[in-house]
Design a protein around this motif. Structure first.
Motif, PDB file in Angstrom:
ATOM      1  N   GLU A 134      -6.267   5.167  -6.614  1.00 11.90           N
ATOM      2  CA  GLU A 134      -5.698   4.221  -5.646  1.00 11.90           C
ATOM      3  C   GLU A 134      -4.722   3.255  -6.323  1.00 11.90           C
ATOM      4  O   GLU A 134      -3.668   2.927  -5.769  1.00 11.90           O
ATOM      5  CB  GLU A 134      -6.817   3.436  -4.963  1.00 11.90           C
ATOM      6  N   THR A 173      -0.229   4.128  -6.568  1.00 14.01           N
ATOM      7  CA  THR A 173       0.659   3.143  -5.936  1.00 14.01           C
ATOM      8  C   THR A 173       1.711   2.664  -6.924  1.00 14.01           C
ATOM      9  O   THR A 173       2.892   2.515  -6.575  1.00 14.01           O
ATOM     10  CB  THR A 173      -0.154   1.952  -5.411  1.00 14.01           C
ATOM     11  N   SER A 194       0.856  -1.189   0.000  1.00 12.60           N
ATOM     12  CA  SER A 194       0.000   0.000   0.000  1.00 12.60           C
ATOM     13  C   SER A 194       0.892   1.238   0.000  1.00 12.60           C
ATOM     14  O   SER A 194       1.970   1.246   0.597  1.00 12.60           O
ATOM     15  CB  SER A 194      -0.929   0.008   1.213  1.00 12.60           C
ATOM     16  N   VAL A 220     -14.048   7.252  -2.634  1.00 11.18           N
ATOM     17  CA  VAL A 220     -12.754   6.676  -3.010  1.00 11.18           C
ATOM     18  C   VAL A 220     -12.691   6.495  -4.527  1.00 11.18           C
ATOM     19  O   VAL A 220     -13.634   6.000  -5.146  1.00 11.18           O
ATOM     20  CB  VAL A 220     -12.522   5.324  -2.295  1.00 11.18           C
ATOM     21  N   LEU A 224     -12.330  -0.216  -0.341  1.00  8.44           N
ATOM     22  CA  LEU A 224     -12.469   0.553  -1.592  1.00  8.44           C
ATOM     23  C   LEU A 224     -13.915   0.922  -1.887  1.00  8.44           C
ATOM     24  O   LEU A 224     -14.176   1.698  -2.810  1.00  8.44           O
ATOM     25  CB  LEU A 224     -11.892  -0.224  -2.782  1.00  8.44           C
ATOM     26  N   THR A 277      -3.356  -0.792  -3.327  1.00  8.56           N
ATOM     27  CA  THR A 277      -3.950   0.546  -3.269  1.00  8.56           C
ATOM     28  C   THR A 277      -3.046   1.526  -2.521  1.00  8.56           C
ATOM     29  O   THR A 277      -2.129   1.118  -1.801  1.00  8.56           O
ATOM     30  CB  THR A 277      -5.362   0.584  -2.638  1.00  8.56           C
ATOM     31  N   TYR A 278      -3.349   2.789  -2.669  1.00  6.78           N
ATOM     32  CA  TYR A 278      -2.503   3.809  -2.042  1.00  6.78           C
ATOM     33  C   TYR A 278      -2.887   4.036  -0.586  1.00  6.78           C
ATOM     34  O   TYR A 278      -2.068   3.911   0.319  1.00  6.78           O
ATOM     35  CB  TYR A 278      -2.572   5.128  -2.817  1.00  6.78           C
ATOM     36  N   THR A 279      -4.147   4.367  -0.323  1.00  7.20           N
ATOM     37  CA  THR A 279      -4.532   4.714   1.054  1.00  7.20           C
ATOM     38  C   THR A 279      -5.029   3.512   1.850  1.00  7.20           C
ATOM     39  O   THR A 279      -5.093   3.585   3.081  1.00  7.20           O
ATOM     40  CB  THR A 279      -5.638   5.786   1.066  1.00  7.20           C
ATOM     41  N   HIS A 280      -5.407   2.433   1.157  1.00  2.00           N
ATOM     42  CA  HIS A 280      -5.974   1.264   1.837  1.00  2.00           C
ATOM     43  C   HIS A 280      -7.043   1.729   2.821  1.00  2.00           C
ATOM     44  O   HIS A 280      -6.939   1.522   4.041  1.00  2.00           O
ATOM     45  CB  HIS A 280      -4.867   0.498   2.573  1.00  2.00           C
TER      46      HIS A 280
END
Length: 324
Positions: free
Chosen positions: A228, A232, A171, A223, A218, A202-205
């Motif tokens: 996302e 990443t 992440s 979102v 997600l 994903t980026y923020t999880h």
């Protein structure tokens, strides 16, 4: 006796060395000064490409880095990826129909069609959950965490033999707060201890403890799945590594529209049939899930115990061998 000079053999060797050198010159790796912001015009594509030396690949992303045009290439049979200078390739737009007969196309389609467990408003554990071989596939999720990477786990893993395969689902927020851990993993790989495949997680999880799964992860309101996923990938590239063809949903929670979104990015959705910390048992072909990010030490203990008693099917296989 003087050696016999064979012109044809010498020419073939020279051509082979020349082509190898050309391929090496085409390879691209972001330098230490590169940041995600320096990766411009990052976009999904699908193009069929051929290099001057006859190599063929599918381009799935294009970008500019430091003024150079770069492409993320996928080998449609080996399911490996690499970054190369776009100038080394001649590419044309391709359609999904060109992937149908390839292993890559079959893997993407099969994972997108795997329904998982259908709950009201969401899917759980959709995607590829078992591999096509008799060994096991070890995957570790690096979700955002305030705790340090469990380096001792990887040391024990590496002790099982050189180039031990492991797929790590990264992440973005974990990587931004654990750069030293990330580069420690790279050092273990470069030293020959581990063979790592980087999976997009994903980026923020996104996750809220009190929200139901149908509106969490997600599926959280607002979102953006594209952001996302692609953000990443850019972060992994900026840190000198290459994103793979695999993607794993946070919490293994998805929906039909989210599955289709991943498919449109030409990625293989990755589930698991042996999440050890929740009591699932591995078997032949199992995709095993642990969390070496410090958040789930119980699963790591179960893995070590399973290895000791021979409950993890051998050998551990690279994730690229999982799809049929």
């Amino acid at each position: 006796m003087l050696p016999i000079f064979r012109p044809a053999v010498a020419l073939a060797a020279f051509v082979s060395l020349t082509l190898s050198a050309a391929a090496a010159d085409c390879a691209f790796r972001a330098g230490s000064a590169v940041t995600p912001a320096a990766i411009g015009d990052y976009r999904p594509v699908l193009k069929s490409c051929e290099a001057a030396d006859g190599r063929r690949a599918m381009s799935i992303r294009e970008m500019t880095i430091g003024g150079e045009s770069v492409t993320l290439l996928a080998d449609p049979e080996a399911l490996t990826t690499r970054l190369e200078r776009l100038a080394c390739w001649t590419c044309r737009d391709a359609g999904d129909e060109e992937l149908v007969s390839t292993r890559m196309g079959r893997a993407i389609a099969a994972s997108a069609e795997a329904p998982g467990i259908t709950h009201r408003g969401f899917l759980q554990n959709a995607g590829l959950t078992r591999g096509a071989t008799s060994g096991a596939f070890l995957t570790g999720d690096l979700c955002p965490s305030k705790r340090p990477l469990d380096r001792a786990f990887f040391a024990r893993l590496a002790a099982s033999g050189p180039h031990t395969p492991v797929a790590l689902a990264v992440s973005g927020l974990w990587l931004t707060h654990h750069e030293n851990d990330f580069h420690w993993l790279i050092a273990q790989r470069d030293a020959g201890a581990l063979d790592i495949v980087w999976v997009d997680h994903t980026y923020t999880h996104p996750y809220r403890r009190k929200l139901a799964d149908a509106s969490n992860f997600l599926l959280t309101k607002g979102v953006n799945p594209e952001n996302e996923i692609l953000r990443t990938e850019k972060l992994i590239i900026a840190n000198g590594e290459t994103p793979s063809l695999f993607f794993r949903f946070p919490g293994l929670v998805s929906s039909d529209p989210l599955m289709e979104a991943v498919r449109q990015f030409h990625l293989v959705t990755l589930g698991a049939d042996a999440w050890l910390a929740i009591g699932q048992k591995p078997g032949p072909g199992s995709i095993v899930l642990v969390h070496p990010n410090g958040n789930e030490p119980f699963g790591l203990k179960v893995f070590s115990a399973d290895v000791a008693r021979g409950a993890i099917p051998k050998p551990l296989e690279p994730l690229t061998a999982a799809p049929e």
